[in-house]
Scaffold this motif. Structure first.
Motif, mmCIF file in Angstrom:
data_model
loop_
_atom_site.group_PDB
_atom_site.id
_atom_site.type_symbol
_atom_site.label_atom_id
_atom_site.label_comp_id
_atom_site.label_asym_id
_atom_site.label_seq_id
_atom_site.Cartn_x
_atom_site.Cartn_y
_atom_site.Cartn_z
ATOM 1 N N GLN A 37 8.663 -23.863 -28.215
ATOM 2 C CA GLN A 37 8.564 -23.374 -29.589
ATOM 3 C C GLN A 37 9.121 -24.397 -30.563
ATOM 4 N N THR A 38 8.526 -24.462 -31.763
ATOM 5 C CA THR A 38 9.078 -25.239 -32.854
ATOM 6 C C THR A 38 8.800 -24.479 -34.145
ATOM 7 N N ALA A 39 9.107 -25.077 -35.282
ATOM 8 C CA ALA A 39 8.878 -24.407 -36.560
ATOM 9 C C ALA A 39 8.683 -25.446 -37.645
ATOM 10 N N TRP A 49 2.429 -31.921 -33.202
ATOM 11 C CA TRP A 49 3.503 -31.515 -32.301
ATOM 12 C C TRP A 49 3.164 -32.083 -30.936
ATOM 13 N N SER A 87 8.036 -13.308 -33.743
ATOM 14 C CA SER A 87 8.421 -14.166 -34.864
ATOM 15 C C SER A 87 7.331 -14.233 -35.944
ATOM 16 N N SER A 144 4.911 -21.079 -44.077
ATOM 17 C CA SER A 144 4.071 -20.423 -43.083
ATOM 18 C C SER A 144 3.047 -21.404 -42.522
ATOM 19 N N GLY A 171 0.341 -19.951 -34.248
ATOM 20 C CA GLY A 171 1.030 -20.194 -35.504
ATOM 21 C C GLY A 171 1.283 -18.879 -36.214
ATOM 22 N N THR A 172 2.441 -18.734 -36.830
ATOM 23 C CA THR A 172 2.803 -17.451 -37.416
ATOM 24 C C THR A 172 3.145 -17.577 -38.900
ATOM 25 N N SER A 228 5.803 -16.840 -40.297
ATOM 26 C CA SER A 228 7.185 -17.272 -40.512
ATOM 27 C C SER A 228 7.365 -18.780 -40.359
ATOM 28 N N GLY A 229 6.303 -19.503 -39.969
ATOM 29 C CA GLY A 229 6.388 -20.929 -39.729
ATOM 30 C C GLY A 229 6.657 -21.301 -38.289
ATOM 31 N N ALA A 230 6.793 -20.318 -37.411
ATOM 32 C CA ALA A 230 7.011 -20.598 -35.990
ATOM 33 C C ALA A 230 5.699 -21.014 -35.333
#
Length: 250
Positions: free
Chosen positions: A173-175, A204, A136, A179, A154-155, A157-159
């Motif tokens: 997992q969350t988002a 989180w 992701s 980013s 953390g990525t 893509s916001g994941a």
């Protein structure tokens, strides 16, 4: 407590006894006295290799600051006199080292470079990639749990992923919107603090929910917990480093 730094911070770290803070900024590692904010050292990477400091961390045993550079090398300085740069490892082909973190249970390091996360045992020089099974987005920051078994990733893509280090399997997992710029795991493992490209700082928690962190700061590019009392270092694009005192030390 705050310090003004010469340019936006790329990374921050506090030494084991809490007396010094190191900041990656303007191509160098800047070391400040925690209590006074006095500049103790400006550490420049090997100019012949045309590199700049892009990540840094004090070892958990203390006494050594390890810096990752833009050319994929990793260097170390002894904090008693800040003399004599030692090149510990040349990780060619990885690109710039963007984050370094040492878990509490030893001096093996976790390293991030664009799109990659890996584990490196400093003593034996064993280096292996951590393969994420999610796919992701590229790794933008990571944090290792105190026992070294889990890593929060953390990525771009916001994941935000919580991953088992041994298997690479996702635990939860969350988002967030946009980013992820930075993240870290609280010493008790119950909370992960994350900042995003939208400028907000969030927590989180272990119940799987995202909450506003409630700190008067934005544009955070680096987050690091620095003690069992959940004291927090933040740095960002505003050219400031902030030290937030947790409830147990307030």
């Amino acid at each position: 407590m705050s310090w003004t730094i010469p340019s936006p911070a790329l990374d921050i770290s506090m030494d084991a006894d809490g007396s010094q803070v190191a900041v990656a900024a303007a191509g160098c590692a800047w070391v400040y006295a925690t209590n006074s904010g006095e500049t103790r050292a400006v550490l420049v990477p090997d100019k012949e290799k045309k590199s700049a400091v892009t990540a840094l961390a004090f070892t958990r045993s203390g006494g050594t600051l390890v810096a990752g550079n833009s050319n994929g090398t990793v260097q170390a300085w002894r904090s008693h006199n800040w003399d004599g740069v030692s090149v510990l490892k040349s990780l060619r082909g990885t690109g710039a080292i963007t984050r370094i973190q040492f878990p509490l249970n030893g001096d093996a390091a976790f390293l991030a470079s664009p799109g990659r996360l890996s584990w490196w045992d400093v003593a034996t020089d064993v280096h292996r990639p951590i393969v994420l099974d999610d796919g992701s987005g590229e790794v933008s920051d990571f944090a290792v749990s105190a026992d070294g078994r889990l890593v929060a990733v953390g990525t771009s893509s916001g994941a935000l992923l919580l991953v088992d280090v041994a298997s690479g399997a996702g635990v939860r997992q969350t988002a967030i919107p946009g980013s992820i710029a930075a993240c870290d795991i609280a010493p008790d493992g119950a909370t992960i603090v994350v900042s995003g490209s939208d400028g907000q700082l969030r927590e989180w928690t272990s119940d799987g929910e995202l909450h506003a962190a409630g700190l008067p700061v934005d544009r955070v590019t680096s987050i690091r917990f620095v003690s069992a009392a959940a004291n927090l270092l933040t740095a960002g694009g505003d050219g400031m480093v902030h030290f937030w005192v947790g409830p147990a030390d307030a």
